[in-house]
Write a protein that holds these residues in place. Structure first.
Motif, short mmCIF file in Angstrom:
data_model
loop_
_atom_site.label_atom_id
_atom_site.label_comp_id
_atom_site.label_asym_id
_atom_site.label_seq_id
_atom_site.Cartn_x
_atom_site.Cartn_y
_atom_site.Cartn_z
N MET A 155 46.53 7.95 49.76
CA MET A 155 45.82 6.87 49.09
C MET A 155 45.42 7.20 47.57
O MET A 155 45.45 6.25 46.72
CB MET A 155 44.29 6.92 49.88
CG MET A 155 44.24 6.23 51.20
SD MET A 155 44.93 4.50 51.18
CE MET A 155 43.46 3.71 50.37
N GLY A 156 45.47 8.38 47.12
CA GLY A 156 45.30 8.81 45.63
C GLY A 156 46.60 8.28 44.88
O GLY A 156 46.45 7.77 43.97
N ALA A 157 47.76 8.24 45.72
CA ALA A 157 49.15 8.17 45.12
C ALA A 157 49.48 6.85 45.06
O ALA A 157 50.05 6.12 44.15
CB ALA A 157 50.33 8.78 45.93
N LEU A 158 48.80 5.81 46.21
CA LEU A 158 48.94 4.59 46.23
C LEU A 158 48.11 3.62 45.30
O LEU A 158 48.48 2.53 44.98
CB LEU A 158 48.60 4.08 47.69
CG LEU A 158 49.88 4.33 48.65
CD1 LEU A 158 49.14 3.93 50.09
CD2 LEU A 158 51.10 3.49 48.41
N GLN A 159 46.86 4.15 45.28
CA GLN A 159 45.86 3.36 44.37
C GLN A 159 46.63 2.68 43.06
O GLN A 159 46.17 1.42 42.96
CB GLN A 159 44.50 4.26 43.99
CG GLN A 159 43.26 3.72 44.39
CD GLN A 159 42.89 2.63 45.38
OE1 GLN A 159 43.87 2.84 46.43
NE2 GLN A 159 42.40 1.49 45.15
N PRO A 160 46.99 3.46 42.24
CA PRO A 160 47.48 2.73 41.08
C PRO A 160 48.62 1.69 41.42
O PRO A 160 48.63 0.76 40.46
CB PRO A 160 48.09 3.77 40.38
CG PRO A 160 47.73 5.03 40.72
CD PRO A 160 47.45 4.80 42.28
N LYS A 161 49.17 1.95 42.26
CA LYS A 161 50.45 0.96 42.69
C LYS A 161 49.89 -0.47 43.50
O LYS A 161 50.53 -1.34 43.27
CB LYS A 161 51.39 1.28 43.72
CG LYS A 161 52.27 2.56 43.00
CD LYS A 161 53.29 3.23 43.97
CE LYS A 161 53.76 4.29 43.30
NZ LYS A 161 54.49 5.11 44.39
N VAL A 162 48.80 -0.14 43.87
CA VAL A 162 48.09 -1.45 44.74
C VAL A 162 46.93 -2.14 44.07
O VAL A 162 46.48 -2.95 44.81
CB VAL A 162 48.24 -1.12 46.38
CG1 VAL A 162 49.28 -0.78 46.93
CG2 VAL A 162 46.88 -0.30 46.57
N LYS A 163 46.32 -1.52 43.09
CA LYS A 163 45.26 -2.05 42.71
C LYS A 163 45.31 -3.45 42.13
O LYS A 163 46.24 -3.70 41.55
CB LYS A 163 44.62 -1.10 41.29
CG LYS A 163 43.42 -1.43 40.97
CD LYS A 163 43.13 -0.43 39.81
CE LYS A 163 41.80 -0.63 39.20
NZ LYS A 163 40.69 -0.48 39.72
N GLY A 164 44.34 -4.26 42.77
CA GLY A 164 44.31 -5.53 42.68
C GLY A 164 45.34 -6.43 43.13
O GLY A 164 45.39 -7.74 43.42
N LYS A 165 46.26 -5.87 43.97
CA LYS A 165 47.57 -6.72 44.69
C LYS A 165 47.28 -6.52 46.18
O LYS A 165 47.98 -7.35 46.72
CB LYS A 165 48.76 -6.06 44.14
CG LYS A 165 49.09 -6.11 42.65
CD LYS A 165 50.42 -5.52 42.32
CE LYS A 165 50.52 -5.30 40.92
NZ LYS A 165 51.67 -4.34 40.88
N ALA A 166 46.47 -5.78 46.83
CA ALA A 166 46.20 -5.76 48.01
C ALA A 166 44.75 -5.13 48.42
O ALA A 166 44.23 -4.28 47.49
CB ALA A 166 47.26 -4.49 48.86
#
Length: 155
Positions: free
Chosen positions: A129-140
């Motif tokens: 989740m820590g690695a994903l957060q910047p990639k999905v923030k606001g988009k999912a």
């Protein structure tokens, strides 16, 4: 003049809705601007929000609307659910394009491989989740991302 183009766009669109007598759009944008202003004055001192911070406020407001739609539909209040859905649709115009379930699954698979969390199983959820957060923030939706991470890690 504000340093947030998104806030200015909200204000301009609200003015246009006011002139066009588009009540639902007017009230939704007024509510969004109120939420932005509230965020600006929260804390020790008032400050101008950046576009990213305004986007965070709008994302939170849209999430509230989606949750309300679900609650109203479950309670059999279709007219209130329709109103909340209309507001959510208006707010969605100001948010980035949302990721599809397939795109979320691909990002999760990539993050699990990159973090080596597959061996950790359910204990690797936080790492992924820590690695994903910047990639999905606001988009999912965070809940959808979290569910996919748990599914892939077998939690």
């Amino acid at each position: 003049m504000s340093n947030s183009e998104l806030k200015q766009r909200l204000h301009d669109d609200m003015t246009a809705a006011l002139k066009a007598r588009d009540d639902i759009r007017k009230s939704t944008l007024r509510m969004a601007l109120t939420a932005v202003t509230k965020a600006e004055v929260a804390g020790k001192e008032a400050r101008e929000l950046s576009d990213a911070e305004v986007l965070d406020v709008l994302t939170a407001e849209a999430k509230k609307r989606r949750e309300s739609v679900t609650a109203y539909r479950e309670a059999g209040r279709a007219e209130l659910a329709d109103k909340e859905q209309a507001e959510a649709d208006i707010l969605a115009e100001y948010l980035p394009e949302q990721l599809t379930a397939e795109e979320i699954a691909a990002l999760v698979t990539e993050a699990v491989a990159a973090t080596g969390a597959a061996e950790l199983g359910p204990r690797g959820i936080g790492k992924v989740m820590g690695a994903l957060q910047p990639k999905v923030k606001g988009k999912a939706d965070g809940g959808a991302v979290s569910a996919e991470v748990k599914r892939q890690l077998g939690a």
